[in-house]
Design a protein around this motif. Sequence first.
Motif, PDB file in Angstrom:
ATOM      1  N   ASP A  17      -2.486  -6.337 -21.228  1.00 47.54           N
ATOM      2  CA  ASP A  17      -1.744  -5.422 -22.103  1.00 47.54           C
ATOM      3  C   ASP A  17      -0.420  -5.994 -22.590  1.00 47.54           C
ATOM      4  N   LEU A  18       0.119  -6.943 -21.827  1.00 47.87           N
ATOM      5  CA  LEU A  18       1.428  -7.510 -22.182  1.00 47.87           C
ATOM      6  C   LEU A  18       1.440  -8.994 -21.840  1.00 47.87           C
ATOM      7  N   GLU A  19       1.752  -9.804 -22.839  1.00 48.43           N
ATOM      8  CA  GLU A  19       1.795 -11.250 -22.604  1.00 48.43           C
ATOM      9  C   GLU A  19       3.169 -11.789 -22.993  1.00 48.43           C
ATOM     10  N   ALA A  20       3.759 -12.584 -22.115  1.00 51.16           N
ATOM     11  CA  ALA A  20       5.050 -13.227 -22.384  1.00 51.16           C
ATOM     12  C   ALA A  20       4.913 -14.703 -21.984  1.00 51.16           C
ATOM     13  N   PRO A  21       5.754 -15.600 -22.491  1.00 49.93           N
ATOM     14  CA  PRO A  21       6.815 -15.336 -23.460  1.00 49.93           C
ATOM     15  C   PRO A  21       6.294 -15.290 -24.901  1.00 49.93           C
ATOM     16  N   THR A  22       7.062 -14.609 -25.759  1.00 49.92           N
ATOM     17  CA  THR A  22       6.801 -14.610 -27.197  1.00 49.92           C
ATOM     18  C   THR A  22       8.112 -14.901 -27.913  1.00 49.92           C
ATOM     19  N   VAL A  23       8.053 -15.069 -29.194  1.00 46.82           N
ATOM     20  CA  VAL A  23       9.273 -15.341 -29.971  1.00 46.82           C
ATOM     21  C   VAL A  23      10.263 -14.193 -29.821  1.00 46.82           C
ATOM     22  N   SER A  24       9.752 -12.954 -29.877  1.00 41.59           N
ATOM     23  CA  SER A  24      10.650 -11.795 -29.786  1.00 41.59           C
ATOM     24  C   SER A  24      11.024 -11.449 -28.343  1.00 41.59           C
ATOM     25  N   ALA A  25      10.219 -11.929 -27.386  1.00 41.28           N
ATOM     26  CA  ALA A  25      10.504 -11.644 -25.967  1.00 41.28           C
ATOM     27  C   ALA A  25      10.317 -12.923 -25.150  1.00 41.28           C
ATOM     28  N   PRO A  26      11.353 -13.774 -25.084  1.00 39.27           N
ATOM     29  CA  PRO A  26      11.216 -15.064 -24.395  1.00 39.27           C
ATOM     30  C   PRO A  26      11.134 -14.960 -22.872  1.00 39.27           C
ATOM     31  N   SER A  27      11.487 -13.786 -22.321  1.00 39.91           N
ATOM     32  CA  SER A  27      11.429 -13.610 -20.865  1.00 39.91           C
ATOM     33  C   SER A  27      10.567 -12.394 -20.531  1.00 39.91           C
ATOM     34  N   MET A  28      10.123 -12.309 -19.274  1.00 38.53           N
ATOM     35  CA  MET A  28       9.333 -11.145 -18.872  1.00 38.53           C
ATOM     36  C   MET A  28      10.156  -9.851 -18.908  1.00 38.53           C
ATOM     37  N   PRO A  29      11.422  -9.837 -18.448  1.00 37.36           N
ATOM     38  CA  PRO A  29      12.191  -8.589 -18.572  1.00 37.36           C
ATOM     39  C   PRO A  29      12.314  -8.110 -20.018  1.00 37.36           C
TER      40      PRO A  29
END
Length: 248
Positions: A224-236
């Motif tokens: 349901d949630l994958e990190a890191p991404t450009v908009s969310a570089p960290s898990m928090p």
Amino acid sequence: MKIKKVLVSQPKPTSEKSPYFDIAEKYGVKIDFRPFIKVESLSAKEFRQQKISILNHTAVVFTSRHAIDHFFNLCTELRVTIPETMKYFCTSETIALYIQKYVQYRKRKVFFGATGKFADLVPLIVKHSSEKYLIPMSDVHNDEVKDLLDKHHIQHTEAVMYRTVSNDFTPEEQFDYDMLIFFSPAGIQSLMKNFPKFEQKDIAIGSFGPTTAKAVKDAGLRLDLEAPTVSAPSMPAALDMFIREHNK
């Protein structure tokens, strides 16, 4: 899918300034920290089966604090006294400073890279190419270290000194989460080992890094949630966005 209780499969942050605590307060959610895996030392008997002599080496390469702990603990168990002349090469200054727990820190025998990446430590190792290097490792590792040292014709021995095992849940531990966050494929393996009849249903699963994401999918689970991404570089950062979206 409203998120009220999250399990982060890592040790609890030591700093009160962790962004996880900010998220918990901001959205009124409960965040528990509970590793699914733990690291344990090989026994002296298990290590001897590798037929590696620690004292045949003149330098040790440390890529983590785990490696330092297990190296020195194993030396104690094997009754190996490390000579004063031994040199230590660490991937970061933080790891280098941690050596002080076991030996007197002297700059002439402790070297460290600037970025924490092994590739950036290699030029320092090449400068000391006459040393015989010992690399304490986990039973689960890739060939990056071996490949880079072979490329530069550096004499070295890889020594498995610790292993990653499942950190099993006890029958008393409640497992009533709306969301689970994983950081390694071993964490997914531990989930399936602890809960062989696990049914995901409405439980959200988040992962950090491509290999963990693949492990989630390979286990037949929904990611349901994958990190890191450009908009969310960290898990928090990713978790903050996810809860904000689902707890409207």
